[in-house]
Design a protein around this motif. Structure first.
Motif, PDB file in Angstrom:
ATOM      1  N   TYR A 435       1.629  -0.946  -0.216  1.00 28.27           N
ATOM      2  CA  TYR A 435      -0.339   0.101   0.249  1.00 28.27           C
ATOM      3  C   TYR A 435       1.039   1.074   0.023  1.00 28.27           C
ATOM      4  O   TYR A 435       0.689   2.678  -0.058  1.00 28.27           O
ATOM      5  CB  TYR A 435      -0.907  -0.325   1.106  1.00 28.27           C
ATOM      6  CG  TYR A 435      -2.072  -1.340   1.474  1.00 28.27           C
ATOM      7  CD1 TYR A 435      -3.199  -0.981   0.782  1.00 28.27           C
ATOM      8  CD2 TYR A 435      -1.686  -2.329   2.159  1.00 28.27           C
ATOM      9  CE1 TYR A 435      -4.159  -1.687   0.853  1.00 28.27           C
ATOM     10  CE2 TYR A 435      -3.048  -3.215   1.614  1.00 28.27           C
ATOM     11  CZ  TYR A 435      -4.474  -2.987   1.075  1.00 28.27           C
ATOM     12  OH  TYR A 435      -4.813  -3.928   0.734  1.00 28.27           O
ATOM     13  N   GLU A 436       2.211   1.347   0.158  1.00 30.20           N
ATOM     14  CA  GLU A 436       3.734   2.198   0.133  1.00 30.20           C
ATOM     15  C   GLU A 436       2.760   3.489  -0.769  1.00 30.20           C
ATOM     16  O   GLU A 436       2.699   4.465  -0.504  1.00 30.20           O
ATOM     17  CB  GLU A 436       4.654   2.030   0.159  1.00 30.20           C
ATOM     18  CG  GLU A 436       5.375   1.094   0.998  1.00 30.20           C
ATOM     19  CD  GLU A 436       4.518  -0.709   0.592  1.00 30.20           C
ATOM     20  OE1 GLU A 436       4.481  -1.012   0.034  1.00 30.20           O
ATOM     21  OE2 GLU A 436       4.223  -1.301   2.195  1.00 30.20           O
ATOM     22  N   THR A 437       3.125   2.695  -2.039  1.00 34.01           N
ATOM     23  CA  THR A 437       2.730   3.893  -3.006  1.00 34.01           C
ATOM     24  C   THR A 437       1.658   3.501  -4.394  1.00 34.01           C
ATOM     25  O   THR A 437       1.342   1.594  -4.486  1.00 34.01           O
ATOM     26  CB  THR A 437       4.308   3.952  -3.807  1.00 34.01           C
ATOM     27  OG1 THR A 437       4.686   3.156  -5.030  1.00 34.01           O
ATOM     28  CG2 THR A 437       5.062   4.831  -3.358  1.00 34.01           C
ATOM     29  N   PRO A 438       1.330   4.547  -5.400  1.00 28.35           N
ATOM     30  CA  PRO A 438      -0.141   3.333  -5.810  1.00 28.35           C
ATOM     31  C   PRO A 438       0.689   2.918  -6.963  1.00 28.35           C
ATOM     32  O   PRO A 438       0.436   1.058  -7.612  1.00 28.35           O
ATOM     33  CB  PRO A 438      -0.708   4.471  -7.402  1.00 28.35           C
ATOM     34  CG  PRO A 438      -0.032   5.774  -5.692  1.00 28.35           C
ATOM     35  CD  PRO A 438       1.187   5.482  -5.137  1.00 28.35           C
ATOM     36  N   GLN A 439       2.278   2.734  -7.391  1.00 34.70           N
ATOM     37  CA  GLN A 439       3.067   1.826  -8.108  1.00 34.70           C
ATOM     38  C   GLN A 439       3.353   0.124  -7.576  1.00 34.70           C
ATOM     39  O   GLN A 439       2.946  -0.488  -8.038  1.00 34.70           O
ATOM     40  CB  GLN A 439       4.444   2.064  -8.503  1.00 34.70           C
ATOM     41  CG  GLN A 439       5.210   1.663  -9.652  1.00 34.70           C
ATOM     42  CD  GLN A 439       4.058   0.952 -10.982  1.00 34.70           C
ATOM     43  OE1 GLN A 439       3.893   1.765 -11.671  1.00 34.70           O
ATOM     44  NE2 GLN A 439       3.898  -0.762 -11.222  1.00 34.70           N
ATOM     45  N   SER A 440       3.094   0.889  -6.261  1.00 40.24           N
ATOM     46  CA  SER A 440       3.498  -0.475  -5.700  1.00 40.24           C
ATOM     47  C   SER A 440       2.009  -0.966  -5.084  1.00 40.24           C
ATOM     48  O   SER A 440       2.310  -2.864  -5.131  1.00 40.24           O
ATOM     49  CB  SER A 440       3.732  -0.555  -4.175  1.00 40.24           C
ATOM     50  OG  SER A 440       3.144   0.435  -3.005  1.00 40.24           O
TER      51      SER A 440
END
Length: 491
Positions: A435-440
Motif C-alpha cells: 500500500y506504500e505507493t500507487p505503483q507498489s
C-alpha cells in the motif's frame, strides 16, 4: 430430459398444476431472502473506516466485523439445510429470517465494536439457516420445465448481491450512515415473514435423524480452515494459532469425509461425489468464488486507493461487471433449459477468466476507465452465465430428497472458496507489492489478479467434467421408490 426435471415421484402429479401466482411468490420470497444473506458477505467492507471512527477498535477488531459473519455462515450452512430437511423447510426458513432480521437490528444499534462483532456472528447463523433453504423451497414450487428461468432470476439476484455489496455499503455509508447497511435488512425481513408463512408450501427432506457427529466434524473443520485463512494474511502463516486452525481443521474435515463414507445417515454422504455432475459443479463453484471474491476485494481497493474514486464512484464504475447478472442471467437460464447447463457454465467461467486476465494485463497506476471497461464487461457476462445454470446443476445432480444437503454443501463450498480467495490473493499482493505507493499497489495487484484468472479457468475445466445433458439427468445415485409413481399413474 434435463437435470432439473428430476423431482420427487410423489410430486409429479401436482407439479404441472402449480398455480402461477405461487411460483411468482416463491421466486420473489426466496430471491429477496437470498439477496439479504449474500449481500452481507461484502457490504461491510467499504463502511469499515466510518465504523472505526464511530465505534473505535483496532484493525483486528474491524477485520472481525467481516470475518465473524463469514465464519458462522460457512460452518453452519450444512447444519441449517439438515435442520430444514428434518423439521420442515418453510418452518426453519422462517426461523432463519427471524434470527437474521433481529441480528441486523442489533448490529445497527451496536454501542461498541464488540457488540457489533457479536451481532454479525448471529447474522451469520440466521443466514446459514435461511440461505440453503431458498433453493429447496424454490425447487418445490416451480415446475421442472420452468426451473431454468427461475434459477436464472434467483442466481441473478444473488450474484448481484455478492458483487454489489461494496457499492451498496459505500453508498449508504457515504450518503446516510453506516448503520443503514444493517437497517436495510430489517423492513425486508419483516415483510418476508408473513409472505413466507402464507405463500410457501411446507416440504421435508429425507426425515433421517440429525447427524450430530457429522455436524460437529464439519462445523469444527470448516471453522478451523476458514479461521486460518481469514487470519493468515494479518497474523502470518507461521503464527501458532493460524497453523493450529488450519491443521486441526484439515484433520476434522478428513474425519468428516470418513464419517460420510462409513457413518449411518451422514449429513453429507460421500457417495454423492460419485456423481460427476455433483462433483464437477461443486469444484467449479469453489474455484469460481475463490477467483471472483479475491478479485473484487482487491479491485475495489485499487479503484479507491490508486485511482482516487470514492466508494460510491468505484462501485458505479464496476457496474459493467457487478450489474451484468441482472441482464444476462435470466437469458442464460432459458438457454440452459434448451442446451443444458454444462456448456453455459463452462463458457461463463472461461469468459470470466479471460476478463480477469485482460485486467491483470492492462492495469497500471493511472489506467483510464475506458481501458478497463472491456475486462469488466467480459467478466460480468461470464459471471452471469455461471450463476444462472449453476443452481439448477446443483439441484439436478442429486435425488430430490437430498436437495437440501446439496444446497447446503454447495453454499458452504462457495463461502470457503471466497475466504480462500481473499486469503491467497491478499498474500500474493502483499508478497509482490503493498500500500506504500500507487505503483507498489499495482505491482502486487497484477500477479494476484492473474492467479485469480487462472483459478477461474480451472473452474471452467471442472465444469467440463459434468456429464452432458442427457447423462446428467440420471445421476449415479440411489433410485426413487417406483411405487408412488405407479400409484400416480393409476390415478
Amino acid at each position: 430430459m434435463s437435470p432439473q426435471s428430476a423431482q420427487p415421484a410423489e410430486a409429479l402429479s401436482t407439479t404441472p398444476a402449480t398455480p402461477r401466482g405461487s411460483v411468482v411468490w416463491a421466486l420473489v420470497i426466496t430471491s429477496v431472502a437470498g439477496f439479504m444473506a449474500a449481500l452481507d458477505n461484502l457490504v461491510v467492507t467499504t463502511a469499515l473506516p466510518a465504523i472505526r471512527d464511530d465505534l473505535g477498535g483496532a484493525l483486528h477488531d474491524l477485520e472481525w466485523t467481516v470475518s465473524a459473519y463469514t465464519l458462522t455462515f460457512a460452518v453452519l450452512l450444512m447444519f441449517g439445510a439438515a435442520l430444514g430437511d428434518r423439521f420442515g423447510r418453510r418452518r426453519l426458513f422462517l426461523v432463519g429470517i427471524t434470527i437474521f432480521t433481529a441480528a441486523s437490528a442489533a448490529a445497527a444499534m451496536a454501542p461498541g465494536i464488540d457488540s457489533l462483532i457479536a451481532a454479525r456472528a448471529v447474522q451469520g447463523v440466521g443466514a446459514a439457516v435461511m440461505m440453503p433453504l431458498t433453493l429447496t423451497l424454490l425447487t418445490a414450487a416451480v415446475p421442472a420445465e420452468r426451473r431454468g428461468m427461475a434459477f436464472g432470476i434467483w442466481g441473478a439476484v444473488n450474484g448481484l448481491a455478492v458483487a454489489s455489496g461494496p457499492l451498496i455499503g459505500g453508498s449508504l455509508t457515504e450518503h446516510i450512515s453506516w448503520q443503514w447497511i444493517f437497517w436495510l435488512n430489517v423492513p425486508l425481513g419483516i415483510a418476508l415473514l408473513p409472505l413466507a408463512r402464507l405463500r410457501l408450501a411446507e416440504s421435508h427432506g429425507t426425515g433421517n435423524p440429525l447427524d450430530v457427529t457429522g455436524t460437529l466434524l464439519a462445523s469444527g473443520g470448516l471453522f478451523g480452515i476458514v479461521y486460518g485463512l481469514v487470519r493468515g494474511p494479518a497474523d502470518g502463516w507461521t503464527d501458532t494459532i493460524v497453523l493450529t486452525g488450519l491443521t486441526a481443521g484439515a484433520v476434522l474435515l478428513a474425519a468428516f469425509v470418513r464419517h460420510g463414507i462409513r457413518g449411518r445417515n451422514p449429513m453429507l454422504p460421500m457417495r454423492l461425489f460419485r456423481s460427476r455432475a455433483f462433483a464437477g459443479i461443486n469444484a467449479a463453484s469453489l474455484l469460481m468464488f475463490l477467483g471472483m471474491f479475491g478479485s473484487i476485494f482487491l479491485l475495489s481497493q485499487y479503484m479507491q486507493g490508486v485511482l482516487g474514486y470514492s466508494p460510491t464512484e468505484a462501485g458505479l464504475r464496476m457496474l459493467p461487471w457487478t450489474g451484468m447478472p441482472m441482464l444476462v442471467a435470466p437469458v442464460a437460464g432459458i438457454l440452459s433449459d434448451r442446451i443444458g447447463g454444462r456448456p453455459v457454465v463452462a463458457t461463463g467461467l472461461f469468459l470470466q477468466s479471460a476478463g480477469l486476465g485482460y485486467l491483470a494485463y492492462v492495469i497500471t497506476a493511472d489506467a483510464s476507465y475506458a481501458v478497463q471497461l472491456p475486462g469488466l464487461i467480459i467478466s460480468g457476462v461470464g459471471m452471469a452465465l455461471y450463476f444462472a445454470p449453476a443452481s439448477a446443476l446443483v439441484m439436478g445432480s442429486v435425488i430430490p430428497k437430498e436437495q437440501g444437503i446439496a444446497s447446503g454443501a454447495n453454499n458452504a463450498l462457495r463461502e470457503v472458496g471466497g475466504a480462500l480467495g481473499i486469503a491467497i490473493m491478499s498474500s500474493i499482493f502483499a508478497a509482490q507489492g503493498g500500500y506504500e505507493t500507487p505503483q507498489s499497489f499495482v505491482d502486487g495487484l497484477r500477479p494476484a489478479i492473474a492467479v485469480g484468472a487462472a483459478v477461474v479457468a480451472l473452474a471452467g475445466v471442472a465444469a467440463l467434467v459434468i456429464p452432458a445433458r442427457r447423462r446428467a439427468a440420471t445421476p449415479d445415485l440411489p433410485e426413487l421408490d417406483p411405487r408412488p409413481l405407479a400409484e400416480t399413474a393409476a390415478r
